[in-house]
Write an enzyme that holds these catalytic residues in place. Structure first.
Site, PDB file in Angstrom:
ATOM      1  N   HIS A 144       0.824  -1.212   0.000  1.00 44.71           N
ATOM      2  CA  HIS A 144       0.000   0.000   0.000  1.00 44.71           C
ATOM      3  C   HIS A 144       0.855   1.258   0.000  1.00 44.71           C
ATOM      4  O   HIS A 144       2.035   1.249   0.388  1.00 44.71           O
ATOM      5  CB  HIS A 144      -0.925   0.002   1.219  1.00 44.71           C
ATOM      6  CG  HIS A 144      -0.168   0.002   2.525  1.00 44.71           C
ATOM      7  ND1 HIS A 144       0.357   1.156   3.079  1.00 44.71           N
ATOM      8  CD2 HIS A 144       0.158  -1.001   3.366  1.00 44.71           C
ATOM      9  CE1 HIS A 144       0.973   0.862   4.204  1.00 44.71           C
ATOM     10  NE2 HIS A 144       0.877  -0.449   4.408  1.00 44.71           N
ATOM     11  N   GLU A 164      -1.672  -7.028   7.264  1.00 49.89           N
ATOM     12  CA  GLU A 164      -0.324  -6.833   7.774  1.00 49.89           C
ATOM     13  C   GLU A 164      -0.075  -7.707   9.006  1.00 49.89           C
ATOM     14  O   GLU A 164      -1.020  -8.213   9.629  1.00 49.89           O
ATOM     15  CB  GLU A 164      -0.132  -5.350   8.124  1.00 49.89           C
ATOM     16  CG  GLU A 164       1.192  -4.965   8.772  1.00 49.89           C
ATOM     17  CD  GLU A 164       2.409  -5.289   7.920  1.00 49.89           C
ATOM     18  OE1 GLU A 164       2.670  -6.485   7.667  1.00 49.89           O
ATOM     19  OE2 GLU A 164       3.116  -4.346   7.523  1.00 49.89           O
ATOM     20  N   LYS A 165       1.181  -7.891   9.340  1.00 48.90           N
ATOM     21  CA  LYS A 165       1.543  -8.570  10.582  1.00 48.90           C
ATOM     22  C   LYS A 165       0.971  -7.810  11.767  1.00 48.90           C
ATOM     23  O   LYS A 165       1.011  -6.581  11.807  1.00 48.90           O
ATOM     24  CB  LYS A 165       3.081  -8.646  10.695  1.00 48.90           C
ATOM     25  CG  LYS A 165       3.577  -9.312  11.963  1.00 48.90           C
ATOM     26  CD  LYS A 165       5.098  -9.453  11.949  1.00 48.90           C
ATOM     27  CE  LYS A 165       5.754  -8.245  12.574  1.00 48.90           C
ATOM     28  NZ  LYS A 165       7.216  -8.478  12.754  1.00 48.90           N
ATOM     29  N   HIS A 216       0.529  -5.647   2.207  1.00 43.69           N
ATOM     30  CA  HIS A 216       1.309  -4.953   3.225  1.00 43.69           C
ATOM     31  C   HIS A 216       2.745  -5.463   3.246  1.00 43.69           C
ATOM     32  O   HIS A 216       3.050  -6.533   2.705  1.00 43.69           O
ATOM     33  CB  HIS A 216       0.651  -5.146   4.591  1.00 43.69           C
ATOM     34  CG  HIS A 216      -0.786  -4.756   4.591  1.00 43.69           C
ATOM     35  ND1 HIS A 216      -1.229  -3.511   4.978  1.00 43.69           N
ATOM     36  CD2 HIS A 216      -1.893  -5.438   4.198  1.00 43.69           C
ATOM     37  CE1 HIS A 216      -2.546  -3.440   4.843  1.00 43.69           C
ATOM     38  NE2 HIS A 216      -2.969  -4.592   4.363  1.00 43.69           N
ATOM     39  N   ASN A 271       2.277   5.579   8.726  1.00 39.19           N
ATOM     40  CA  ASN A 271       3.627   5.510   8.145  1.00 39.19           C
ATOM     41  C   ASN A 271       4.281   6.889   8.240  1.00 39.19           C
ATOM     42  O   ASN A 271       5.464   7.014   8.581  1.00 39.19           O
ATOM     43  CB  ASN A 271       3.583   5.110   6.673  1.00 39.19           C
ATOM     44  CG  ASN A 271       3.201   3.666   6.434  1.00 39.19           C
ATOM     45  OD1 ASN A 271       2.524   3.357   5.461  1.00 39.19           O
ATOM     46  ND2 ASN A 271       3.630   2.764   7.311  1.00 39.19           N
ATOM     47  N   ARG A 308      -6.072   0.948   3.834  1.00 39.81           N
ATOM     48  CA  ARG A 308      -4.910   1.515   3.156  1.00 39.81           C
ATOM     49  C   ARG A 308      -4.503   0.675   1.952  1.00 39.81           C
ATOM     50  O   ARG A 308      -4.015   1.214   0.953  1.00 39.81           O
ATOM     51  CB  ARG A 308      -3.746   1.683   4.132  1.00 39.81           C
ATOM     52  CG  ARG A 308      -3.232   0.415   4.816  1.00 39.81           C
ATOM     53  CD  ARG A 308      -2.265   0.809   5.920  1.00 39.81           C
ATOM     54  NE  ARG A 308      -1.607  -0.293   6.589  1.00 39.81           N
ATOM     55  CZ  ARG A 308      -2.104  -0.955   7.633  1.00 39.81           C
ATOM     56  NH1 ARG A 308      -3.300  -0.627   8.109  1.00 39.81           N
ATOM     57  NH2 ARG A 308      -1.420  -1.930   8.209  1.00 39.81           N
TER      58      ARG A 308
END
Length: 249
Positions: free
Chosen positions: A9, A87-88, A182, A15, A60
């Site tokens: 993304h 994502e993790k 991700h 971020n 995202r």
């Protein structure tokens, strides 16, 4: 020839603030929207034409995919979403500043939490208000499926069955498959496809909104893998990802 297009993304608002995000459902920043559009343009200019798309449950990634398809005039393509491409989970680290955590615990410890193969960050409790158990989009998941924290090893165990049983099957009817997800969910796929060691994957970073393409022969043997875009820009973005988990000097 078959092509698997992987795109992380675009920059998210967290971020931009250098925060651990994980399963927190944050939006794209304005720069992230522009990055997604640039990724679509890069794919278009390089002659790619995906035919089917996969993404996570997190907006995202979904919005990055939407912007890519809009630029490519491919908004009509089928899109399949799965929590397995999320994502993790960074557990209790989610919402914390990476540089501040590095100053508190050390660069090496934060690098292990971010990039190592089998080290898990501190975990949520299941009843924590920030736990995915409290999020309605995961209501159908069992408690055993809800990640309260994850290492990359855990991500691989969650993601690869979906990749092998769903995404790979898409190549039976399509030549180009686009996956927008991700950093760590994509690193999981890359590690398995490239047969990277646990040490090698620590140093491999995927920049935001930078297409990474695998090319396969008709028997799904890898012919090539490469980032799409300006090499100098990509190298700078990869270094920026690596620096996120370091304490400020």
């Amino acid at each position: 020839m078959k092509k698997l297009i992987l795109v992380r993304h675009g920059e998210s608002v967290w971020n931009k603030l250098n925060l651990f995000t994980g399963w927190t459902n944050v939006d794209l920043s304005e720069n992230g929207i522009n990055e997604a559009k640039e990724a679509g343009k890069a794919l278009l200019d390089a002659g790619y034409r995906p035919e089917i798309c996969f993404t996570s449950y997190l907006k995202r990634a979904i919005k990055t995919l939407n912007n890519i398809l809009d630029v490519m005039d491919l908004d009509w393509l089928p899109v399949y979403k799965s929590w397995r491409l999320n994502e993790k989970s960074y557990g209790l680290l989610q919402g914390s500043n990476k540089a501040e955590m590095a100053a508190k615990y050390g660069d090496d410890q934060v690098k292990k939490w971010r990039r190592s193969f089998d080290v898990q960050p501190p975990a949520y409790e299941m009843n924590d208000p920030k736990s995915p158990r409290q999020d309605p989009r995961y209501a159908e998941l069992t408690d055993e499926q809800i990640p309260l924290t994850e290492s990359l090893k855990d991500c691989i165990e969650r993601i690869m069955p979906y990749y092998e049983n769903v995404i790979t099957k898409a190549f039976e009817n399509h030549d180009e498959v686009l996956v927008v997800a991700h950093g760590n969910s994509l690193r999981s796929i890359v590690k398995k496809l490239r047969n990277m060691s646990n040490d090698e994957i620590i140093e491999f970073n995927i920049p935001t909104a930078t297409p990474y393409v695998f090319e396969f022969d008709d028997n799904m043997n890898i012919i090539d893998h490469k980032f799409v875009g300006d090499p100098d820009v990509i190298a700078a973005k990869m270094q920026s990802v690596a620096n996120q988990g370091k304490a400020k000097k």
